[in-house]
Write an enzyme that holds these catalytic residues in place. Structure first.
Site, mmCIF file in Angstrom:
data_model
loop_
_atom_site.group_PDB
_atom_site.id
_atom_site.type_symbol
_atom_site.label_atom_id
_atom_site.label_comp_id
_atom_site.label_asym_id
_atom_site.label_seq_id
_atom_site.Cartn_x
_atom_site.Cartn_y
_atom_site.Cartn_z
ATOM 1 N N CYS A 134 0.885 -1.119 0.055
ATOM 2 C CA CYS A 134 -0.057 0.084 -0.075
ATOM 3 C C CYS A 134 0.701 1.264 -0.232
ATOM 4 C CB CYS A 134 -0.865 -0.168 1.283
ATOM 5 S SG CYS A 134 -1.805 1.410 1.401
ATOM 6 N N CYS A 137 -0.295 4.192 2.197
ATOM 7 C CA CYS A 137 -0.176 4.050 3.675
ATOM 8 C C CYS A 137 1.206 4.219 3.980
ATOM 9 C CB CYS A 137 -0.668 2.580 4.069
ATOM 10 S SG CYS A 137 -2.112 1.962 3.349
ATOM 11 N N ASP A 138 2.068 3.699 2.999
ATOM 12 C CA ASP A 138 3.449 3.387 3.669
ATOM 13 C C ASP A 138 4.745 4.485 2.744
ATOM 14 O OD1 ASP A 138 2.762 1.828 5.369
ATOM 15 O OD2 ASP A 138 3.084 0.068 4.055
#
Ligand SMILES: Cc1cc2nc3c(=O)[nH]c(=O)nc-3n(C[C@H](O)[C@H](O)[C@H](O)COP(=O)(O)OP(=O)(O)OC[C@H]3O[C@@H](n4cnc5c(N)ncnc54)[C@H](O)[C@@H]3O)c2cc1C
Length: 308
Positions: A134, A137-138
């Protein structure tokens, strides 16, 4: 225990839309979901949700949930994970991870998909230690680092766009000689010196100690094995439908998706499915929401025909 009219599995746009429509039809609804907002939560900028010219995943997810909460009296929301759904006569029994059981006259299954893994050495043991699925997200965790993105579809291209200004250098590895991503996305980075596109590659292994320090791949043109020094590997090679809880209930297609028509009707009477978990062509928020709407209307129609 009396059976609810509708039990919805999934807390994404398909499930939330189905819940709003079912509540407005005065049906009793249980919604069991894991991640509130679904994959919308993991999306970056969103520019194709009509009515919001530009928004982002968290904002849209919060708005969907706020709208659902307007129907709190009709919709019982259970934050849990469904592990099994079975049907006995006209009643479905849904079991969750925390061993709760729910009965319902219909199911609307909208559990979405999860990312496909590469299945190469070093991947599993470096999950969340450099390997991620992701970018939204990261990506910020890899500021100033060299990273690789595996997979040249739209998700991979979006990952590169997120990373190109943050990371020290981005390698995009694709398995053929042409990226699958939309040209409008590729135009953002194809001439960026900070991005190297490696075509016709086969990823072989992710290396490192506790944390990732490299990626080995084969150049399929020369059959040469090469290694690049990276601290992050973003895997964006597609997604697998979350159909484990229903695999014994109904037939899935070869991609493990639930065959469902445009009205969300499946092969099992009373079991409706909508959004990314189905064999629908377009994995998009607006499509999932529309399919969720049809699922609720189909469920209402089905219930109205059941013996009183
Ligand atoms: C990085 C990224 C960017 C994207 N950008 C866009 C974009 O810009 N525009 C666009 O239109 N689309 C975009 N998409 C696609 C979009 O997010 C999906 O098509 C959409 O969210 C699908 O909705 P859904 O309700 O079918 O499934 P999901 O949103 O995946 O929701 C599934 C829900 O089911 C829950 N669930 C799963 N298994 C279980 C279980 N066993 N028990 C209980 N609950 C369960 C999940 O936790 C989740 O709440 C993007 C996707 C990604 C990954």
């Amino acid at each position: 225990m009396s059976a609810a009219d509708v039990l919805i599995v999934g807390y994404g746009p398909a499930g939330i839309t189905a819940a709003i429509y079912a509540a407005r039809k005065k049906l009793s609804v249980i919604l069991i979901g894991d991640l509130p907002g679904g994959e919308v939560r993991n999306s970056g900028d969103i520019e194709n949700w009509p009515g919001d010219r530009t928004t982002d995943g968290n904002t849209l997810a919060d708005k969907l949930i706020a709208h659902l909460n307007d129907h709190k009296e009709a919709v019982q929301i259970v934050q849990d994970k469904v592990v099994k759904i079975a049907k006995d006569g006209d009643v479905f029994t849904t079991t969750t991870e925390s061993k709760k059981e729910f009965q319902s006259r219909t199911i609307i299954y909208t559990a979405g998909r999860h990312p496909r893994m590469l299945g190469i050495p070093g991947e599993q043991e470096h999950k969340n230690l450099g390997v991620t699925y992701c970018a939204t997200c990261d990506a910020p965790l890899f500021a100033g680092k060299n990273v690789a993105v595996i997979g040249g579809g739209n998700t991979g291209a979006e990952a590169v766009i997120m990373l190109q200004k943050i990371a020290s250098h981005v390698y995009l590895l694709h398995d053929t000689e042409k990226l699958n991503a939309d040209p409008v996305l590729v135009s953002n980075f194809e001439n960026d010196p900070n991005v190297t596109i490696l075509y016709n590659t086969k990823t072989a292994a992710i290396t490192g100690g506790t944390l990732v320090d490299g990626l080995t791949y084969t150049d399929k043109t020369t059959q040469e094995e090469k290694t690049i020094a990276v601290e992050g590997v973003f895997v964006t090679i597609g997604a697998i439908p979350n159909t484990e809880p229903v695999k014994d209930l109904l037939a899935l297609n070869k991609f493990k998706a639930i065959p469902a028509d445009r009205y969300a009707i499946t092969s099992i009477p009373g079991f409706f499915a909508a959004g990314d978990v189905t064999d629908i062509r377009d994995a998009q928020i607006v499509v999932a929401a529309g399919h969720g709407c049809s699922a609720a209307l189909s469920a209402g129609d089905y219930i109205s025909r059941l013996p009183k």
